[in-house]
Scaffold this motif. Structure first.
Motif, PDB file in Angstrom:
ATOM      1  N   CYS A  45      -8.080   0.117  -6.234  1.00 42.11           N
ATOM      2  CA  CYS A  45      -6.180  -0.298  -5.834  1.00 42.11           C
ATOM      3  C   CYS A  45      -4.999  -0.595  -6.757  1.00 42.11           C
ATOM      4  O   CYS A  45      -5.719  -1.196  -7.700  1.00 42.11           O
ATOM      5  CB  CYS A  45      -6.071  -1.357  -4.308  1.00 42.11           C
ATOM      6  N   CYS A  65       1.129  -1.547  -0.173  1.00 39.72           N
ATOM      7  CA  CYS A  65      -0.058   0.040   0.061  1.00 39.72           C
ATOM      8  C   CYS A  65       0.993   1.316  -0.132  1.00 39.72           C
ATOM      9  O   CYS A  65       1.847   1.263   0.603  1.00 39.72           O
ATOM     10  CB  CYS A  65      -0.918  -0.248   1.805  1.00 39.72           C
ATOM     11  N   CYS A 116      -2.933   6.469  -1.224  1.00 37.63           N
ATOM     12  CA  CYS A 116      -3.095   6.812  -1.709  1.00 37.63           C
ATOM     13  C   CYS A 116      -4.438   7.435  -1.711  1.00 37.63           C
ATOM     14  O   CYS A 116      -5.003   8.682  -1.876  1.00 37.63           O
ATOM     15  CB  CYS A 116      -2.991   6.647  -3.503  1.00 37.63           C
ATOM     16  N   GLY A 117      -5.731   6.418  -0.586  1.00 39.93           N
ATOM     17  CA  GLY A 117      -6.134   7.043  -0.547  1.00 39.93           C
ATOM     18  C   GLY A 117      -7.719   6.139  -1.288  1.00 39.93           C
ATOM     19  O   GLY A 117      -8.569   6.568  -0.998  1.00 39.93           O
ATOM     20  N   CYS A 157      -9.184   4.043  -2.307  1.00 46.21           N
ATOM     21  CA  CYS A 157      -9.977   2.490  -1.411  1.00 46.21           C
ATOM     22  C   CYS A 157     -10.908   3.467  -0.676  1.00 46.21           C
ATOM     23  O   CYS A 157     -11.683   2.955  -0.213  1.00 46.21           O
ATOM     24  CB  CYS A 157      -8.724   1.520  -0.632  1.00 46.21           C
TER      25      CYS A 157
END
Ligand code: SF4
Ligand code: SF4
Length: 230
Positions: free
Chosen positions: A131, A80, A83-84, A86
């Motif tokens: 994602c 991960c 990036c935000g 999700c």
């Protein structure tokens, strides 16, 4: 008799409406119905059983199954990049995170904390769909119990699962996404080191896939001009 379709029979306001139909003699004695029911039960006894003695017997779901979402751990680190996406796509707003930059490599971002509120999660799989890093996937875990509301908030410790344990789902996703996007999607192991877009100082646009990969190598080899971490 010709039915009057303009005047529906099943209309309780109609005086001619009959709530119950007349039963035949055989229907009135119920016996044929009972025998029919018993015959149906008898037939089922000899059919293969599909029920399980859960929780003593556990069900192993197929790769297509959407159990609780987990974070993919790749060589001891999360894939991960915080990036935000999700969190943005999650319909019940179950995901929260805080991004940070890796002190060893300021080009790399990672979630300082990453939490999923499993009381909110509806197992829709949107987080997995959006994602860009294949960093969050739906696992086979459906056996989830909490003793309190706080307990239902899963943090990184409980979310991170080694990619080896998620192989079946990752393989399934590769096949599923490639069918959708015509062989375009493929998670590249070597591409797990990310570059910041503004490091592409040439601002090239309209590159072919080969050029993009070349540019990517060039970007990755370039030192960051600034470190945004505090
Ligand atoms: S599966 Fe759906 S509800 Fe659950 S965390 Fe992902 S996007 Fe949110
Ligand atoms: S979309 Fe993927 S990379 Fe982005 S924050 Fe969510 S899990 Fe991390």
């Amino acid at each position: 008799m010709q039915k009057n379709l303009d005047k529906p029979v099943a209309n309780a306001l109609n005086e001619a409406f009959q709530r119950e139909r007349k039963l035949s003699f055989m229907e009135k004695i119920y016996l044929p119905g009972i025998v029919k029911g018993l015959w149906h039960t008898l037939k089922q006894i000899f059919r293969p059983r599909f029920t399980m003695n859960y929780p003593e017997e556990k069900w192993t779901p197929p790769a297509i199954f959407r159990g609780r979402p987990v974070l993919v751990e790749d060589n001891g680190k999360e894939r991960c990049v915080a990036c935000g996406l999700c969190a943005r796509a999650c319909p019940p707003l179950a995901i929260s995170m805080q991004a940070n930059e890796d002190s060893d490599d300021p080009k790399e971002r990672y979630p300082n904390f990453f939490e999923i509120n499993m009381l909110r999660c509806i197992y829709c799989g949107y987080c997995e769909e959006v994602c860009p890093e294949e960093a969050i996937v739906m696992s086979k875990d459906y056996d989830i119990v909490f003793e309190s509301r706080e307990d239902a908030i899963y943090d990184k410790d409980r979310l991170l699962v080694p990619k080896e344990d998620l192989k079946e789902r990752l393989d399934f996703l590769k096949e599923y996404k490639n069918n959708q996007f015509g062989q375009f999607w493929d998670f590249q192991e070597e591409n797990n080191i990310h570059s910041v877009r503004d490091r592409d100082t040439d601002w090239n646009v309209g590159l072919s896939l080969v050029d993009m990969l070349e540019q990517q190598k060039k970007n990755d080899a370039t030192k960051a001009s600034s470190n945004w971490s505090v």
